[in-house]
Design a protein around this motif. Structure first.
Motif, mmCIF file in Angstrom:
data_model
loop_
_atom_site.group_PDB
_atom_site.id
_atom_site.type_symbol
_atom_site.label_atom_id
_atom_site.label_comp_id
_atom_site.label_asym_id
_atom_site.label_seq_id
_atom_site.Cartn_x
_atom_site.Cartn_y
_atom_site.Cartn_z
ATOM 1 N N UNK A 1 0.662 -1.156 0.187
ATOM 2 C CA UNK A 1 -0.052 0.093 -0.105
ATOM 3 C C UNK A 1 0.738 1.383 0.139
ATOM 4 N N UNK A 2 2.202 1.093 0.003
ATOM 5 C CA UNK A 2 3.109 2.266 0.180
ATOM 6 C C UNK A 2 2.525 3.362 1.317
ATOM 7 N N UNK A 3 2.681 4.434 1.117
ATOM 8 C CA UNK A 3 2.502 5.464 2.358
ATOM 9 C C UNK A 3 1.617 6.372 1.751
ATOM 10 N N UNK A 4 0.476 5.970 1.408
ATOM 11 C CA UNK A 4 -0.602 6.987 0.831
ATOM 12 C C UNK A 4 -1.976 6.129 0.726
ATOM 13 N N UNK A 5 -2.835 7.070 0.790
ATOM 14 C CA UNK A 5 -4.243 6.436 0.915
ATOM 15 C C UNK A 5 -4.696 5.987 -0.588
ATOM 16 N N UNK A 6 -4.306 6.482 -1.813
ATOM 17 C CA UNK A 6 -4.790 5.968 -2.911
ATOM 18 C C UNK A 6 -4.050 4.754 -3.322
ATOM 19 N N UNK A 7 -2.612 4.549 -2.717
ATOM 20 C CA UNK A 7 -2.133 3.080 -3.017
ATOM 21 C C UNK A 7 -2.499 2.065 -2.068
ATOM 22 N N UNK A 8 -3.079 2.521 -0.978
ATOM 23 C CA UNK A 8 -3.428 1.640 0.075
ATOM 24 C C UNK A 8 -4.873 1.146 -0.724
ATOM 25 N N UNK A 9 -5.723 2.115 -0.994
ATOM 26 C CA UNK A 9 -6.994 1.779 -1.788
ATOM 27 C C UNK A 9 -6.659 0.634 -2.798
ATOM 28 N N UNK A 10 -5.681 0.946 -3.736
ATOM 29 C CA UNK A 10 -5.442 0.261 -4.900
ATOM 30 C C UNK A 10 -4.876 -1.221 -4.698
ATOM 31 N N UNK A 11 -4.181 -1.331 -3.480
ATOM 32 C CA UNK A 11 -3.638 -2.493 -2.981
ATOM 33 C C UNK A 11 -4.888 -3.515 -2.517
ATOM 34 N N UNK A 12 -5.760 -2.860 -1.637
ATOM 35 C CA UNK A 12 -6.825 -3.680 -1.254
ATOM 36 C C UNK A 12 -7.843 -4.047 -2.627
ATOM 37 N N UNK A 13 -7.796 -3.080 -3.486
ATOM 38 C CA UNK A 13 -8.909 -3.403 -4.625
ATOM 39 C C UNK A 13 -8.173 -4.500 -5.519
ATOM 40 N N UNK A 14 -6.845 -4.483 -5.521
ATOM 41 C CA UNK A 14 -6.003 -5.587 -6.392
ATOM 42 C C UNK A 14 -6.617 -7.096 -5.795
ATOM 43 N N UNK A 15 -6.426 -7.119 -4.412
ATOM 44 C CA UNK A 15 -6.826 -8.547 -3.681
ATOM 45 C C UNK A 15 -8.210 -8.936 -3.995
ATOM 46 N N UNK A 16 -9.189 -7.772 -3.800
ATOM 47 C CA UNK A 16 -10.461 -7.976 -4.080
ATOM 48 C C UNK A 16 -10.712 -8.580 -5.477
ATOM 49 N N UNK A 17 -10.041 -8.045 -6.484
ATOM 50 C CA UNK A 17 -10.341 -8.482 -7.818
ATOM 51 C C UNK A 17 -9.836 -9.941 -8.101
ATOM 52 N N UNK A 18 -8.932 -10.404 -7.262
ATOM 53 C CA UNK A 18 -8.221 -11.730 -7.179
ATOM 54 C C UNK A 18 -9.160 -12.541 -6.554
ATOM 55 N N UNK A 19 -10.301 -12.054 -5.961
ATOM 56 C CA UNK A 19 -11.440 -12.963 -5.122
ATOM 57 C C UNK A 19 -10.788 -13.424 -4.143
ATOM 58 N N UNK A 20 -10.223 -12.605 -3.298
ATOM 59 C CA UNK A 20 -9.338 -12.854 -2.187
ATOM 60 C C UNK A 20 -10.467 -12.382 -0.924
ATOM 61 N N UNK A 21 -11.041 -13.395 -0.504
ATOM 62 C CA UNK A 21 -12.146 -12.953 0.597
ATOM 63 C C UNK A 21 -11.652 -12.720 1.980
ATOM 64 N N UNK A 22 -10.472 -13.271 2.318
ATOM 65 C CA UNK A 22 -9.951 -13.473 3.508
ATOM 66 C C UNK A 22 -8.581 -12.561 3.344
ATOM 67 N N UNK A 23 -8.341 -11.331 3.944
ATOM 68 C CA UNK A 23 -7.169 -10.545 3.928
ATOM 69 C C UNK A 23 -7.166 -9.760 4.999
#
Length: 336
Positions: free
Chosen positions: A97-119
């Motif tokens: 997620x690096x050190x800012x909100x936008x990259x944290x948001x993108x990191x979470x979204x990437x896992x959700x796109x991979x259908x990663x339900x547990x994180x």
């Protein structure tokens, strides 16, 4: 390599029956299930985790979001999650997620796109409201090193104020009253809470921490070194330094050494985290142990229990307390 067809042929059942056994499905008698499992073991058949995931419409994976890969603290966090992933024969998916909100948001979204339900999510810059909204939509999302008041049952966190108090108490007990603090310049709660606890404990003992004795820097070795150089340039007296984390403390020790000061004979130094580095700097670092790997293991177990629809009964509390690890970098002020 044996296939599911080989198992079915050897057991005298259909491929569908073997699939039900592999996925722990219904409509399979106990005797048939036992025979299929024995044959799988005998011929060395191992189910394909990705194929099973597709059948079950979910990834056989456990996700973790950390700020970066190089910091030993976050490496320990990821290692704890990986321990649980391996225990459950799951793949670890890691996103930074690096050190800012936008990259944290993108990191979470990437896992959700991979259908990663547990994180397990380490986020310091996204808002409480946004993280809470994501958690409501994702039952297996657990937050580590973050307390969200609306969903405390989904959070695993450390009492940073207690850690600051403990560091102050250790220095005070050793007779140090002229103190300084080298802390992070990141606008997140961890450094602010640790400093708050440090000040509160000093205040209760009738000792004040002067504002000019507080220096800020990037939370790494170079940041600690530069902040200490700035502190030394002020030429104010101190016999003890509390550093935001162990990496900054290592930089503090280097800067003191370069200035001709000995640790702990001239200045005692106390860090925070108890990462591997603390045992290999010289002198070995006194620090506050942050049980991040154990917390990460518990966070991963909690995430999996939530995905499985089971209420969490894993922990009596999700809040952890740091503990003092006394090593060589701190001593009695009378020895300074």
């Amino acid at each position: 390599m044996p296939t599911i067809k080989d198992v079915a042929k050897e057991a005298g059942v259909s491929i569908a029956t073997v699939s039900r056994v592999v996925n722990n499905g219904p409509k399979v008698g106990d005797a048939t299930r036992a025979r299929v499992l024995q044959i799988m073991q005998d011929i060395g058949y191992r189910p394909n985790a990705n194929a099973r995931a597709l059948v079950m419409q979910k990834e056989a994976s456990l996700g973790v979001v950390i700020p970066e890969l190089t910091d030993p603290f976050y490496a320990s966090l990821a290692s704890g999650v990986d321990t649980v992933a391996r225990q459950h024969n799951m793949q670890l998916l890691l996103s930074t997620g690096l050190i800012e909100a936008s990259t944290e948001r993108a990191a979470i979204e990437l896992l959700l796109q991979r259908r990663c339900d547990a994180m397990i999510v380490h986020s310091k810059f996204m808002s409480d409201d946004e993280l809470t909204e994501l958690a409501v939509a994702t039952p297996g999302m657990v937050f580590i090193n973050r307390y969200l008041p609306d969903i405390p049952e989904r959070c695993i966190w450390l009492d940073n104020i207690a850690g600051g108090k403990l560091a102050a108490r250790h220095l005070l007990v050793n007779g140090h009253t002229n103190l300084a603090c080298i802390t992070s310049d990141y606008s997140i709660d961890d450094p602010m809470l640790r400093l708050q606890g440090f000040k509160e404990e000093l205040g209760e003992a009738g000792v004040s921490l002067r504002e000019e004795a507080i220096e800020y820097g990037a939370p790494g070795q170079l940041g600690g070194e530069l902040a200490t150089q700035a502190l030394l340039a002020k030429n104010i007296p101190f016999t003890g330094i509390f550093a935001y984390n162990d990496s900054m403390a290592a930089g503090v020790i280097k800067a003191l050494h370069d200035a001709g000061l000995k640790v702990p004979q001239d200045v005692s130094v106390v860090g925070f985290d108890d990462v591997l580095l603390s045992r290999y700097v010289r002198p070995q670092l006194s620090t506050m142990r942050y049980p991040i790997e154990r917390m990460a293991i518990n966070a991963a177990e909690l995430a999996l229990s939530l995905v499985g629809g089971h209420p969490s009964e894993l922990h009596s509390t999700n809040k952890y307390l740091p503990t003092l690890v006394k090593r060589e970098s701190s001593s009695n002020a009378s020895l300074s």
